[in-house]
Design a protein around this motif. Structure first.
Motif, PDB file in Angstrom:
ATOM      1  N   ARG A   9      40.374  39.865  32.267  1.00 35.85           N
ATOM      2  CA  ARG A   9      39.468  38.967  31.561  1.00 35.85           C
ATOM      3  C   ARG A   9      40.203  38.132  30.518  1.00 35.85           C
ATOM      4  O   ARG A   9      41.093  38.626  29.830  1.00 35.85           O
ATOM      5  CB  ARG A   9      38.345  39.778  30.907  1.00 35.85           C
ATOM      6  CG  ARG A   9      37.378  40.358  31.923  1.00 35.85           C
ATOM      7  CD  ARG A   9      36.509  41.453  31.359  1.00 35.85           C
ATOM      8  NE  ARG A   9      35.417  41.776  32.280  1.00 35.85           N
ATOM      9  CZ  ARG A   9      35.540  42.571  33.331  1.00 35.85           C
ATOM     10  NH1 ARG A   9      36.709  43.142  33.591  1.00 35.85           N
ATOM     11  NH2 ARG A   9      34.509  42.806  34.127  1.00 35.85           N
ATOM     12  N   THR A  12      37.601  34.303  26.380  1.00 33.72           N
ATOM     13  CA  THR A  12      36.218  33.828  26.419  1.00 33.72           C
ATOM     14  C   THR A  12      35.295  34.885  27.001  1.00 33.72           C
ATOM     15  O   THR A  12      34.207  35.157  26.467  1.00 33.72           O
ATOM     16  CB  THR A  12      36.135  32.527  27.233  1.00 33.72           C
ATOM     17  OG1 THR A  12      36.988  31.546  26.635  1.00 33.72           O
ATOM     18  CG2 THR A  12      34.713  31.999  27.286  1.00 33.72           C
ATOM     19  N   GLU A  13      35.713  35.490  28.105  1.00 36.15           N
ATOM     20  CA  GLU A  13      34.867  36.508  28.739  1.00 36.15           C
ATOM     21  C   GLU A  13      34.802  37.781  27.900  1.00 36.15           C
ATOM     22  O   GLU A  13      33.736  38.393  27.774  1.00 36.15           O
ATOM     23  CB  GLU A  13      35.373  36.830  30.138  1.00 36.15           C
ATOM     24  CG  GLU A  13      34.439  37.774  30.887  1.00 36.15           C
ATOM     25  CD  GLU A  13      34.817  37.991  32.342  1.00 36.15           C
ATOM     26  OE1 GLU A  13      34.069  38.723  33.037  1.00 36.15           O
ATOM     27  OE2 GLU A  13      35.856  37.458  32.776  1.00 36.15           O
ATOM     28  N   ALA A  15      34.985  37.989  24.677  1.00 39.56           N
ATOM     29  CA  ALA A  15      34.082  37.719  23.555  1.00 39.56           C
ATOM     30  C   ALA A  15      32.627  37.784  24.001  1.00 39.56           C
ATOM     31  O   ALA A  15      31.763  38.318  23.276  1.00 39.56           O
ATOM     32  CB  ALA A  15      34.396  36.356  22.952  1.00 39.56           C
ATOM     33  N   ALA A  16      32.341  37.247  25.181  1.00 37.33           N
ATOM     34  CA  ALA A  16      30.965  37.263  25.694  1.00 37.33           C
ATOM     35  C   ALA A  16      30.505  38.696  25.967  1.00 37.33           C
ATOM     36  O   ALA A  16      29.350  39.053  25.686  1.00 37.33           O
ATOM     37  CB  ALA A  16      30.872  36.421  26.961  1.00 37.33           C
ATOM     38  N   LEU A  17      31.386  39.530  26.509  1.00 34.08           N
ATOM     39  CA  LEU A  17      31.031  40.924  26.773  1.00 34.08           C
ATOM     40  C   LEU A  17      30.737  41.669  25.476  1.00 34.08           C
ATOM     41  O   LEU A  17      29.803  42.480  25.407  1.00 34.08           O
ATOM     42  CB  LEU A  17      32.165  41.609  27.530  1.00 34.08           C
ATOM     43  CG  LEU A  17      32.386  41.193  28.981  1.00 34.08           C
ATOM     44  CD1 LEU A  17      33.665  41.810  29.520  1.00 34.08           C
ATOM     45  CD2 LEU A  17      31.195  41.589  29.850  1.00 34.08           C
ATOM     46  N   ARG A  19      29.715  40.276  22.592  1.00 37.78           N
ATOM     47  CA  ARG A  19      28.463  39.740  22.026  1.00 37.78           C
ATOM     48  C   ARG A  19      27.241  40.310  22.723  1.00 37.78           C
ATOM     49  O   ARG A  19      26.212  40.576  22.086  1.00 37.78           O
ATOM     50  CB  ARG A  19      28.446  38.214  22.111  1.00 37.78           C
ATOM     51  CG  ARG A  19      29.205  37.506  21.022  1.00 37.78           C
ATOM     52  CD  ARG A  19      28.828  36.032  20.953  1.00 37.78           C
ATOM     53  NE  ARG A  19      29.059  35.353  22.217  1.00 37.78           N
ATOM     54  CZ  ARG A  19      30.222  34.816  22.591  1.00 37.78           C
ATOM     55  NH1 ARG A  19      31.270  34.887  21.777  1.00 37.78           N
ATOM     56  NH2 ARG A  19      30.358  34.216  23.755  1.00 37.78           N
ATOM     57  N   SER A  20      27.338  40.485  24.037  1.00 40.24           N
ATOM     58  CA  SER A  20      26.183  40.970  24.805  1.00 40.24           C
ATOM     59  C   SER A  20      25.935  42.462  24.600  1.00 40.24           C
ATOM     60  O   SER A  20      24.866  42.971  24.963  1.00 40.24           O
ATOM     61  CB  SER A  20      26.407  40.705  26.294  1.00 40.24           C
ATOM     62  OG  SER A  20      27.424  41.565  26.818  1.00 40.24           O
ATOM     63  N   GLU A  22      27.703  44.696  26.131  1.00 43.00           N
ATOM     64  CA  GLU A  22      28.131  45.409  27.339  1.00 43.00           C
ATOM     65  C   GLU A  22      29.316  46.318  27.055  1.00 43.00           C
ATOM     66  O   GLU A  22      29.462  47.390  27.644  1.00 43.00           O
ATOM     67  CB  GLU A  22      28.471  44.402  28.441  1.00 43.00           C
ATOM     68  CG  GLU A  22      28.739  45.034  29.780  1.00 43.00           C
ATOM     69  CD  GLU A  22      28.832  44.011  30.900  1.00 43.00           C
ATOM     70  OE1 GLU A  22      29.472  44.308  31.925  1.00 43.00           O
ATOM     71  OE2 GLU A  22      28.263  42.903  30.749  1.00 43.00           O
ATOM     72  N   PRO A  62      33.420  33.197  16.961  1.00 45.16           N
ATOM     73  CA  PRO A  62      33.265  32.918  18.393  1.00 45.16           C
ATOM     74  C   PRO A  62      34.127  33.804  19.285  1.00 45.16           C
ATOM     75  O   PRO A  62      33.795  34.003  20.464  1.00 45.16           O
ATOM     76  CB  PRO A  62      33.661  31.446  18.513  1.00 45.16           C
ATOM     77  CG  PRO A  62      34.440  31.144  17.279  1.00 45.16           C
ATOM     78  CD  PRO A  62      33.882  32.016  16.216  1.00 45.16           C
ATOM     79  N   ASP A 217      40.011  29.045  27.341  1.00 42.73           N
ATOM     80  CA  ASP A 217      40.429  29.733  26.121  1.00 42.73           C
ATOM     81  C   ASP A 217      41.149  28.775  25.181  1.00 42.73           C
ATOM     82  O   ASP A 217      40.943  28.803  23.961  1.00 42.73           O
ATOM     83  CB  ASP A 217      41.357  30.893  26.458  1.00 42.73           C
ATOM     84  CG  ASP A 217      40.611  32.166  26.828  1.00 42.73           C
ATOM     85  OD1 ASP A 217      39.369  32.146  26.892  1.00 42.73           O
ATOM     86  OD2 ASP A 217      41.289  33.188  27.085  1.00 42.73           O
TER      87      ASP A 217
END
Length: 477
Positions: A9, A12-13, A15-17, A19-20, A22, A62, A217
């Motif tokens: 990963r 960006t991915e 960070a998204a994981l 935040r969610s 997961e 972010p 990224d």
């Protein structure tokens, strides 16, 4: 999170994981620690042990919780020892404060886990030094990862961290990007803050940013950290829309100049690098862009004479300033042979020499600006060859004087320094592959402050010629 899941990963991915919900930031950072520990022995990319806990950062930024590393040069973090690749600083000096960009990296949420190697004072296109040894390229450990941000380049390529700090005074972001198969953007002069320690590092040649594996990224991090601080010399206009949106939207039709003859230095271009750039040119034509052979027309010999003045004066000032603070007389026990030669040359320069170099830089900048009136981008190889063997760029070679060392460096890096002098943004993308399986970097240079144009096309090229599946021999997971 398993190490292989982490290594697959980008920032960006990750960070998204986080935040969610997961995964937790702690789980990601534990995976990063295991990844760094797995690749570090083969690479020698770190200059001090990995931090037991990441440096303080804004978890709501972010890139909140995403693992990160900082290069041991120029940028610094409060309390973290800096050595700058030189024995002159002994075991290193704890830094009293954050630089402005370090503070922005913290606010972006990046969790700094390690400090990466640099050659002595950054003046080498390979990352090897007497102080800390040679960094090995994860694609082939007998080869150099480039320099001077080769420690960061090797660690990101081996997937120890998804993104790492780097800086660039003559190609030091883009050369490791090319050698290690990464995305390496040198932003426009003033796009990121060099403060508070510098106004114009290296007479304006030096710029701070990062190395990444993906274009998104690179764009997302630039969105997070660009901008001036009080007292900075430059105030660039903000982009019309976020850089990540430019990457997603793609490029408008462009007129692109193709050049495979080195823009500086005395070297020649490896046929594999020529072939890689020509292949990209054909892809660009297939996208609807106009590509034609053209060059800005800057005289390499005059350019190199001026660039030597900039580098040796900078090194002399840095070394003499540090020596005065430390109360030492710099000698072979403190500095590598070519560093000493450059310092001695820099001490002979006069104010007239600096002004003469500035006139050459001004002429080059205006020549390139005029060139960009008819060409949106300049397409070149990033480096003269895919990489160099470790030991070829030996900064402790006493047979080389200042000019001999300069010529040795830029014989292998003849395409990058022009953008440092002009201040233009330039990016290296891993769009080629050598017969040995090594990455080959392709460089695009845009007009001053035109990162949006550059990143939009970079996004298109990443989609057309994806590199995510290519992995080096030394890789986490």
């Amino acid at each position: 999170m398993r190490v292989d899941e982490y290594a697959d990963r980008d920032a960006t991915e990750l960070a998204a994981l986080i935040r969610s919900g997961e995964v937790t930031a702690a789980e990601v950072q534990d995976a990063a620690a295991a990844a760094i520990d797995a690749v570090a022995p083969a690479l020698n990319a770190l200059v001090q042990p990995r931090f037991a806990e990441p440096l303080a950062h804004d978890a709501d930024g972010p890139f909140g919780g995403v693992p990160f590393a900082i290069k041991d040069l120029i940028l610094h973090a409060e309390g973290v020892v800096q050595r700058a690749g030189t024995r002159l600083l002994g075991d290193g000096v704890p830094m009293p404060s954050d630089t402005h960009l370090m503070a922005r990296f913290r606010r972006a949420g990046l969790a700094t886990a390690a400090v990466t190697a640099t050659p002595e004072l950054g003046f080498n296109a390979s990352t090897e030094s007497v102080a800390t040894g040679a960094v090995h390229n994860p694609w082939d450990v007998s080869r150099s990862p480039g320099g001077s941000s080769g420690g960061s380049g090797a660690l990101v390529a081996a997937r120890g961290v998804p993104v790492a700090h780097a800086n660039d005074g003559g190609g030091s972001i883009r050369i490791p990007a090319a050698a290690c198969g990464l995305v390496g953007l040198k932003p426009s002069r003033g796009r990121t803050s060099p403060g508070p320690d510098y106004a114009d590092p290296l007479l304006g040649l030096g710029v701070e940013f990062a190395l990444t594996r993906t274009v998104r990224d690179c764009a997302g991090l630039l969105d997070a950290v660009h901008g001036a601080e009080p007292g900075d010399r430059y105030l660039l206009p903000d982009p019309a829309r976020p850089f990540v949106d430019e990457v997603a939207a793609g490029s408008r039709p462009l007129r692109i100049a193709l050049c495979t003859t080195p823009l500086s230095g005395t070297g020649v271009t490896d046929p594999q690098c020529v072939a890689a750039v020509e292949a990209v040119a054909r892809v660009l034509e297939g996208m609807g862009h106009t590509v034609e052979e053209a060059s800005p027309g800057v005289d390499p010999a005059t350019f190199d004479d001026a660039n030597l003045v900039a580098w040796t004066s900078f090194l002399a000032d840095a070394v003499d300033g540090l020596a005065a603070l430390l109360g030492v007389v710099p000698g072979p026990e403190h500095l590598e042979a070519t560093s000493l030669a450059c310092v001695e040359h820099g001490r002979t320069l006069t104010a007239g020499d600096l002004y003469a170099a500035d006139r050459v830089f001004n002429a080059a900048t205006r020549t390139v600006a005029a060139f960009h009136r008819t060409h949106d981008l300049l397409l070149t190889p990033t480096t003269n060859a895919p990489n160099t063997v470790l030991g070829h760029l030996d900064a402790d070679d006493a047979s080389l004087g200042a000019r001999g060392w300069y010529d040795r460096i830029f014989a292998s890096a003849g395409f990058t320094a022009l953008a440092n002098v002009t201040g233009n943004p330039a990016v290296s993308l891993p769009l080629g592959r050598s017969v040995e399986g090594w990455p080959i970097g392709v460089q695009l240079m845009a007009p001053y402050a035109a990162e949006s144009t550059l990143l939009a096309l970079a996004g298109d090229l990443e989609r057309a010629l994806p590199w995510a599946a290519h992995r080096p021999a030394v890789v986490a997971g």
